[in-house]
Write a protein that holds these residues in place. Structure first.
Motif, mmCIF file in Angstrom:
data_model
loop_
_atom_site.group_PDB
_atom_site.id
_atom_site.type_symbol
_atom_site.label_atom_id
_atom_site.label_comp_id
_atom_site.label_asym_id
_atom_site.label_seq_id
_atom_site.Cartn_x
_atom_site.Cartn_y
_atom_site.Cartn_z
ATOM 1 N N PHE A 1 -6.336 -0.873 11.724
ATOM 2 C CA PHE A 1 -5.699 -1.988 11.295
ATOM 3 C C PHE A 1 -5.484 -1.822 9.964
ATOM 4 O O PHE A 1 -5.678 -2.806 9.149
ATOM 5 C CB PHE A 1 -6.219 -3.525 11.707
ATOM 6 N N PRO A 2 -4.681 -0.822 9.406
ATOM 7 C CA PRO A 2 -4.409 -0.537 8.009
ATOM 8 C C PRO A 2 -3.669 -1.846 7.244
ATOM 9 O O PRO A 2 -4.130 -2.058 6.141
ATOM 10 C CB PRO A 2 -3.836 0.638 7.850
ATOM 11 N N ASN A 3 -2.771 -2.285 7.832
ATOM 12 C CA ASN A 3 -1.897 -3.421 7.316
ATOM 13 C C ASN A 3 -2.630 -4.648 7.221
ATOM 14 O O ASN A 3 -2.624 -5.430 6.028
ATOM 15 C CB ASN A 3 -0.667 -3.683 7.953
ATOM 16 N N VAL A 4 -3.351 -4.937 8.256
ATOM 17 C CA VAL A 4 -4.243 -6.186 8.125
ATOM 18 C C VAL A 4 -5.254 -5.891 7.174
ATOM 19 O O VAL A 4 -5.579 -7.004 6.525
ATOM 20 C CB VAL A 4 -4.766 -6.594 9.648
ATOM 21 N N PHE A 5 -5.734 -4.851 7.009
ATOM 22 C CA PHE A 5 -7.123 -4.655 5.932
ATOM 23 C C PHE A 5 -6.414 -4.766 4.703
ATOM 24 O O PHE A 5 -7.256 -5.552 3.887
ATOM 25 C CB PHE A 5 -7.457 -3.196 6.363
ATOM 26 N N VAL A 6 -5.216 -4.238 4.466
ATOM 27 C CA VAL A 6 -4.705 -4.428 3.021
ATOM 28 C C VAL A 6 -4.454 -5.883 2.848
ATOM 29 O O VAL A 6 -4.762 -6.450 1.628
ATOM 30 C CB VAL A 6 -3.392 -3.507 2.904
ATOM 31 N N LEU B 1 2.586 -2.878 2.320
ATOM 32 C CA LEU B 1 2.695 -3.380 3.746
ATOM 33 C C LEU B 1 3.902 -2.697 4.430
ATOM 34 O O LEU B 1 4.958 -2.699 3.721
ATOM 35 C CB LEU B 1 2.636 -4.907 4.007
ATOM 36 N N ASN B 2 3.936 -2.712 5.725
ATOM 37 C CA ASN B 2 5.065 -2.369 6.374
ATOM 38 C C ASN B 2 5.310 -3.253 7.610
ATOM 39 O O ASN B 2 4.538 -4.226 7.913
ATOM 40 C CB ASN B 2 5.380 -1.136 6.851
ATOM 41 N N ASN C 1 -14.975 -4.147 8.315
ATOM 42 C CA ASN C 1 -15.817 -3.264 7.613
ATOM 43 C C ASN C 1 -17.066 -2.704 8.454
ATOM 44 O O ASN C 1 -17.590 -1.710 8.376
ATOM 45 C CB ASN C 1 -16.350 -3.894 6.260
ATOM 46 N N THR C 2 -17.895 -4.095 9.285
ATOM 47 C CA THR C 2 -18.797 -3.452 10.042
ATOM 48 C C THR C 2 -18.423 -2.562 11.288
ATOM 49 O O THR C 2 -19.354 -1.826 11.261
ATOM 50 C CB THR C 2 -19.610 -4.955 10.323
ATOM 51 N N GLN C 3 -17.370 -2.845 11.640
ATOM 52 C CA GLN C 3 -17.010 -2.271 13.011
ATOM 53 C C GLN C 3 -16.299 -0.751 12.459
ATOM 54 O O GLN C 3 -15.608 -0.179 13.630
ATOM 55 C CB GLN C 3 -16.226 -3.111 13.892
ATOM 56 N N TRP D 1 -1.581 -7.584 13.624
ATOM 57 C CA TRP D 1 -2.289 -8.900 13.848
ATOM 58 C C TRP D 1 -2.379 -9.201 15.044
ATOM 59 O O TRP D 1 -3.317 -10.080 15.390
ATOM 60 C CB TRP D 1 -1.374 -9.720 12.990
ATOM 61 N N VAL D 2 -1.368 -9.099 16.049
ATOM 62 C CA VAL D 2 -1.557 -9.784 17.475
ATOM 63 C C VAL D 2 -2.715 -8.896 18.305
ATOM 64 O O VAL D 2 -3.639 -9.714 18.646
ATOM 65 C CB VAL D 2 -0.315 -9.563 18.079
#
Length: 248
Positions: free
Chosen positions: A171-176, A125-126, A163-165, A133-134
Motif C-alpha cells: 500500500f505505497p500511497n496509503v503509507f505515504v 500520490l497517484n 510497519n509491523t506487517q 484505501w478500500v
C-alpha cells in the motif's frame, strides 16, 4: 498529536474564550474582592472641532469604566479570539484533506478528500490511492490487536500495523499519506522579537539606493560574522588609489 486533535482542541478553546467577552462585570467584581478600591481613571476629554456637515447628534463620551471595557478588555479578548480562529481555519483546511482517515468508505466526502489530496500532493500520490484505501480498511480490521467495529484505528495505529506487517510496498500511497499526515506540525512558534536587516539598511537617508547595492549591503549585514573575519586593508588601499586626486 495529529492535526485532527489540534482542530478539536482549538475549537473548544475558541468556544471557551467566547464566553468571557460578556462577563466583564464578573471580572470587575473579582478585582474588587482583591482590592477594596478599583478606580478607572479618565483623562480630560478632547472634543473635536465641529465642521459644517457634522451631525447634530452629541459626541459619545465614555466613562472611565466604559473606556477600559471597550479599548482594553474587548481589544484583548477579540485579538486573542481572532488569532485562535485564524489558526483553527488553517488547521481545518489541512485536516479536511485527510478526512478519509476517519470517514465512511461509502461517503462522497471520502472520495472527494482522496481526490483533493492526490491533486495537492501530485508528486507523492497517484489515483490508485482510493483502491488501496478500500483494501487497507478491510485488512486493517483483521490485523488490529483488538476486534474493531466500524471505526478505524487512529492514523498512528494504522502506520504501526503497516510497519509491523511490512506492508509498505503493498500500500505505497496509503503509507505515504499516513506519513504526511503524522509529520505535519500541530504547533507553531515565532520569535519573541523580530527585526529586519532591510530596515537597518534602507533608511530615510538611503531611499534612492539602487537594487543591486541594496542586495549587496543586505547580504553583508546578514553574513556579518564572515565580513568581520575578512581583512579590508588591501581593498581600502586600492579604493583610495583609484579615487585619489592627482596634482598637476
Amino acid at each position: 498529536m495529529d492535526s485532527g486533535g489540534a482542530v478539536t482542541l482549538l475549537k473548544s478553546l475558541s468556544e471557551l474564550l467566547a464566553a468571557p467577552r460578556n462577563s466583564f462585570e464578573d471580572y470587575h467584581e473579582s478585582a474588587m474582592s482583591l482590592r477594596s478600591t478599583v478606580n478607572f481613571q479618565l483623562k480630560q476629554q478632547h472634543h473635536p472641532k465641529r465642521v459644517a456637515d457634522d451631525s447634530e447628534e452629541p459626541a459619545v463620551v465614555l466613562t472611565g469604566e466604559e473606556k477600559f471595557k471597550v479599548e482594553s478588555f474587548y481589544a484583548i479578548v477579540d485579538s486573542l479570539g481572532s488569532h485562535l480562529n485564524r489558526r483553527f481555519h488553517a488547521y481545518s483546511e489541512i485536516n479536511n484533506r485527510f478526512c478519509f482517515l476517519t470517514g465512511d468508505l461509502d461517503s462522497t466526502a471520502v472520495k472527494e478528500s482522496l481526490r483533493s489530496l492526490t491533486e495537492f500532493y501530485s508528486g507523492d500520490l497517484n489515483e490508485e490511492i482510493f483502491d488501496e484505501w478500500v483494501q487497507w480498511c478491510s485488512l486493517v480490521k483483521q490485523l488490529a490487536s483488538k476486534p474493531l467495529s466500524q471505526a478505524l484505528p487512529t492514523p498512528l495505529q494504522m502506520l504501526t500495523i503497516m510497519n509491523t506487517q511490512n506492508l509498505q510496498t503493498v500500500f505505497p500511497n496509503v503509507f505515504v499519506a499516513l506519513h504526511i499526515y503524522l509529520t505535519l506540525p500541530v504547533s507553531n512558534c515565532g520569535g519573541e522579537r523580530s527585526s529586519s536587516h532591510l530596515k537597518r539598511i534602507k533608511s530615510a537617508l538611503h531611499a534612492t539606493m539602487i537594487q543591486e547595492r541594496l542586495n549587496s549591503l543586505t547580504l553583508l549585514s546578514i553574513e556579518l560574522w564572515i565580513v568581520n573575519s575578512v581583512g579590508f586593508s588591501n581593498l581600502i588601499e586600492m579604493f583610495a588609489a583609484a579615487k585619489a586626486r592627482r596634482k598637476i
